[in-house]
Design a protein around this motif. Sequence first.
Motif, mmCIF file in Angstrom:
data_model
loop_
_atom_site.group_PDB
_atom_site.id
_atom_site.type_symbol
_atom_site.label_atom_id
_atom_site.label_comp_id
_atom_site.label_asym_id
_atom_site.label_seq_id
_atom_site.Cartn_x
_atom_site.Cartn_y
_atom_site.Cartn_z
ATOM 1 N N ASN A 81 0.807 -1.216 0.000
ATOM 2 C CA ASN A 81 0.000 0.000 0.000
ATOM 3 C C ASN A 81 0.845 1.273 0.000
ATOM 4 O OD1 ASN A 81 1.031 -0.077 2.582
ATOM 5 N ND2 ASN A 81 -0.931 0.004 3.631
ATOM 6 N N VAL A 82 2.091 1.186 -0.443
ATOM 7 C CA VAL A 82 2.925 2.377 -0.603
ATOM 8 C C VAL A 82 3.128 2.637 -2.090
ATOM 9 C CG1 VAL A 82 4.123 2.022 1.587
ATOM 10 C CG2 VAL A 82 5.097 1.078 -0.506
ATOM 11 N N ASN A 83 3.364 3.889 -2.451
ATOM 12 C CA ASN A 83 3.609 4.246 -3.847
ATOM 13 C C ASN A 83 5.081 4.037 -4.153
ATOM 14 O OD1 ASN A 83 0.970 5.360 -4.795
ATOM 15 N ND2 ASN A 83 1.283 6.713 -3.047
ATOM 16 N N ASN A 84 5.397 2.964 -4.880
ATOM 17 C CA ASN A 84 6.799 2.685 -5.130
ATOM 18 C C ASN A 84 6.966 1.793 -6.348
ATOM 19 O OD1 ASN A 84 9.501 2.963 -4.660
ATOM 20 N ND2 ASN A 84 9.593 1.590 -2.901
ATOM 21 N N ALA A 85 8.097 1.940 -6.995
ATOM 22 C CA ALA A 85 8.541 1.037 -8.056
ATOM 23 C C ALA A 85 10.058 1.047 -8.006
ATOM 24 C CB ALA A 85 8.050 1.496 -9.430
ATOM 25 N N PHE A 86 10.677 -0.081 -8.306
ATOM 26 C CA PHE A 86 12.127 -0.161 -8.236
ATOM 27 C C PHE A 86 12.606 -1.379 -8.996
ATOM 28 C CE2 PHE A 86 10.160 -1.981 -4.478
ATOM 29 C CZ PHE A 86 10.735 -3.242 -4.367
ATOM 30 N N ALA A 87 13.911 -1.451 -9.184
ATOM 31 C CA ALA A 87 14.532 -2.580 -9.864
ATOM 32 C C ALA A 87 15.816 -2.933 -9.137
ATOM 33 C CB ALA A 87 14.832 -2.233 -11.318
ATOM 34 N N ILE A 88 16.216 -4.197 -9.254
ATOM 35 C CA ILE A 88 17.477 -4.643 -8.679
ATOM 36 C C ILE A 88 18.238 -5.413 -9.741
ATOM 37 C CG2 ILE A 88 16.577 -4.713 -6.323
ATOM 38 C CD1 ILE A 88 16.378 -7.767 -6.602
ATOM 39 N N GLY A 91 17.700 -8.209 -13.500
ATOM 40 C CA GLY A 91 16.488 -8.071 -14.291
ATOM 41 C C GLY A 91 15.208 -8.197 -13.500
ATOM 42 N N TYR A 92 15.222 -7.869 -12.218
ATOM 43 C CA TYR A 92 14.030 -7.934 -11.369
ATOM 44 C C TYR A 92 13.424 -6.538 -11.243
ATOM 45 C CZ TYR A 92 15.494 -12.643 -10.152
ATOM 46 O OH TYR A 92 15.845 -13.972 -10.216
ATOM 47 N N VAL A 93 12.177 -6.402 -11.669
ATOM 48 C CA VAL A 93 11.487 -5.111 -11.700
ATOM 49 C C VAL A 93 10.199 -5.225 -10.890
ATOM 50 C CG1 VAL A 93 10.431 -3.363 -13.173
ATOM 51 C CG2 VAL A 93 12.463 -4.588 -13.962
ATOM 52 N N TYR A 94 9.900 -4.207 -10.091
ATOM 53 C CA TYR A 94 8.762 -4.255 -9.175
ATOM 54 C C TYR A 94 7.948 -2.964 -9.244
ATOM 55 C CZ TYR A 94 11.972 -7.700 -7.122
ATOM 56 O OH TYR A 94 12.856 -8.744 -6.930
ATOM 57 N N ILE A 95 6.639 -3.111 -9.062
ATOM 58 C CA ILE A 95 5.761 -1.964 -8.863
ATOM 59 C C ILE A 95 4.703 -2.377 -7.846
ATOM 60 C CG2 ILE A 95 4.269 -2.587 -10.812
ATOM 61 C CD1 ILE A 95 3.736 0.422 -11.212
ATOM 62 N N THR A 96 4.341 -1.468 -6.953
ATOM 63 C CA THR A 96 3.309 -1.766 -5.962
ATOM 64 C C THR A 96 1.923 -1.505 -6.548
ATOM 65 O OG1 THR A 96 3.325 0.485 -5.078
ATOM 66 C CG2 THR A 96 4.865 -1.099 -4.099
ATOM 67 N N ARG A 97 0.940 -2.181 -6.002
ATOM 68 C CA ARG A 97 -0.429 -1.974 -6.481
ATOM 69 C C ARG A 97 -0.907 -0.553 -6.176
ATOM 70 N NH1 ARG A 97 -3.314 -2.188 -1.797
ATOM 71 N NH2 ARG A 97 -2.661 -3.673 -0.192
ATOM 72 N N GLN A 98 -0.383 0.058 -5.106
ATOM 73 C CA GLN A 98 -0.799 1.419 -4.781
ATOM 74 C C GLN A 98 -0.340 2.400 -5.856
ATOM 75 O OE1 GLN A 98 -2.714 1.543 -2.170
ATOM 76 N NE2 GLN A 98 -2.857 3.645 -1.463
ATOM 77 N N LEU A 99 0.891 2.250 -6.325
ATOM 78 C CA LEU A 99 1.381 3.116 -7.392
ATOM 79 C C LEU A 99 0.674 2.799 -8.700
ATOM 80 C CD1 LEU A 99 3.242 5.310 -8.418
ATOM 81 C CD2 LEU A 99 5.036 3.600 -8.728
ATOM 82 N N LEU A 100 0.403 1.533 -8.943
ATOM 83 C CA LEU A 100 -0.324 1.151 -10.152
ATOM 84 C C LEU A 100 -1.663 1.872 -10.223
ATOM 85 C CD1 LEU A 100 -0.569 -0.704 -12.675
ATOM 86 C CD2 LEU A 100 -1.618 -2.408 -11.163
ATOM 87 N N ALA A 101 -2.378 1.932 -9.109
ATOM 88 C CA ALA A 101 -3.686 2.589 -9.082
ATOM 89 C C ALA A 101 -3.585 4.079 -9.341
ATOM 90 C CB ALA A 101 -4.367 2.337 -7.740
ATOM 91 N N LEU A 102 -2.447 4.668 -9.055
ATOM 92 C CA LEU A 102 -2.261 6.105 -9.280
ATOM 93 C C LEU A 102 -2.086 6.424 -10.762
ATOM 94 C CD1 LEU A 102 -1.945 8.835 -7.825
ATOM 95 C CD2 LEU A 102 0.513 8.380 -7.693
ATOM 96 N N MET A 103 -1.633 5.445 -11.545
ATOM 97 C CA MET A 103 -1.500 5.655 -12.987
ATOM 98 C C MET A 103 -2.886 5.740 -13.633
ATOM 99 S SD MET A 103 1.840 5.683 -13.314
ATOM 100 C CE MET A 103 1.752 6.594 -11.759
ATOM 101 N N ASN A 104 -2.949 6.349 -14.827
ATOM 102 C CA ASN A 104 -4.244 6.537 -15.467
ATOM 103 C C ASN A 104 -4.360 5.917 -16.849
ATOM 104 O OD1 ASN A 104 -6.372 8.426 -14.030
ATOM 105 N ND2 ASN A 104 -4.329 9.106 -13.411
#
Length: 470
Positions: A81-88, A91-104
């Motif tokens: 439930n935090v707004n975040n996306a990051f990579a390590i 080749g591992y890429v992550y986005i949270t559902r909270q940030l996803l919902a903020l996109m339009n």
Amino acid sequence: MRSLALSVLLAGPTLAQAPPGLTESERKSGADAHPQILQQFGGAMSGPVADYVRSVGQKIAVQSGGGARATDYTVSLLNSNVNNAFAIPGGYVYITRQLLALMNDEAELAFVMGHEVGHVAARHGQKRQNRAALSNVLAGIAGALTGSDLIGRGAGVVAGLTTLGYSREQEREADSLGVRYLASAGYDPNAGTDSLAALGAQTALEARLKGQGGAEPSKWLSTHPPSGERVARMDKEARAVAARSAGRTLNRDAFLNAIDGMIYDDDPAEGVVVGNGFRHGGLALALDAPQGFAIANSPQAVTGSGPGNRKFDMRAADARTADLNAIAGARWQQLGVAAQPMRATRINGVEALEGSIQARSQSGAVEAMMTVYRWSPQLALTLVSIAPQGQIASLAPVAASVRKLSPQEIAGIRSRRVAVVRVGPKDTLQGLADRMAYGDDKLARFLTLNQLAANATLKIGDRVKLVTLR
């Protein structure tokens, strides 16, 4: 807060094939960190929305050149439930559902994915590891969770710190790569500007709601360029790319269809914050904080912060192999102090121990109180409260409020969900905002969620996002 019984069972690390040019060491470090990240960020979501995010992320990944393939990247939607996306690295890429919902729209999501893929493709993670090991980047910072040395020593990974090691120049490069990937994949390159503007607006809103004056922090964490500066630069780059690109796809309907019904804010499986209280149906747990406290829920703990630098932290412990005194001793040790004498008591019918200590913190002399509850034969709960010296009694109501929920109360716990609706002929901005499942700032929340100006004109048939209770 996740109970022991509800904990995500994480498989051992698997080595996904890394993007071309990455070393075996990078692949291994990413694979080793991946299970830890899933655990700290609520686990990876599955189902149609996760599949959709993966497909967009991998579509963008192949734009990174060097013979990159979609399967070279592991894209995860995190149940956070935090707004975040990051990579390590690896080749591992992550986005949270909270940030996803903020996109339009899908193009905005594609930019976020492209930005993170850019970090991997430019080997920013490897350069970052030259300064500090990945384990240190993921380790969190003492006091970041609660603002207190005493409690912070026991804190786990803090969500927003995963990208802390990237330099401003690396962030700028990832922005630029993200715009280029957008265009080469056929998306509107202006979506990068839109997504950054959305994150800046949400940051400002959250700061104001938390009583921080409504001013957006000048930096995103300590390394990201100010959002205003980023947006202006990205807008210039997007115009340059758009002039020589035919890509203009937004895929707004596909995106809205994917997120419709998705959980927003807390996941009921890990408990929900309701006003000044916390309710966990799986644990039948209720906790209430004094007025003026802000409660935050994560997979590791439920925390609260209030006026006068008063704080509390509740988390689960395995009660099958230790008595309550041993659990208390271990928790004190996690906090960096010797075990303290504990007094046996009962709180709302639950067996418990209580103890306290005086200590020094960065802000001066403090008192800490610990309460350990025998919640079930398998589970104990530890509650640590801290306040300036002489004020710990003001947090006693938190410990006294912990109780078992009734079946009727459990049945009444509801979750917030994203609801995509069409604008009707009589709908207004305020009327739609009134349907938001919040008790305060409904209009500001609605406008920010949909990237709408206060004077925006609605068109009949347009689709907008709400947050509703289900």
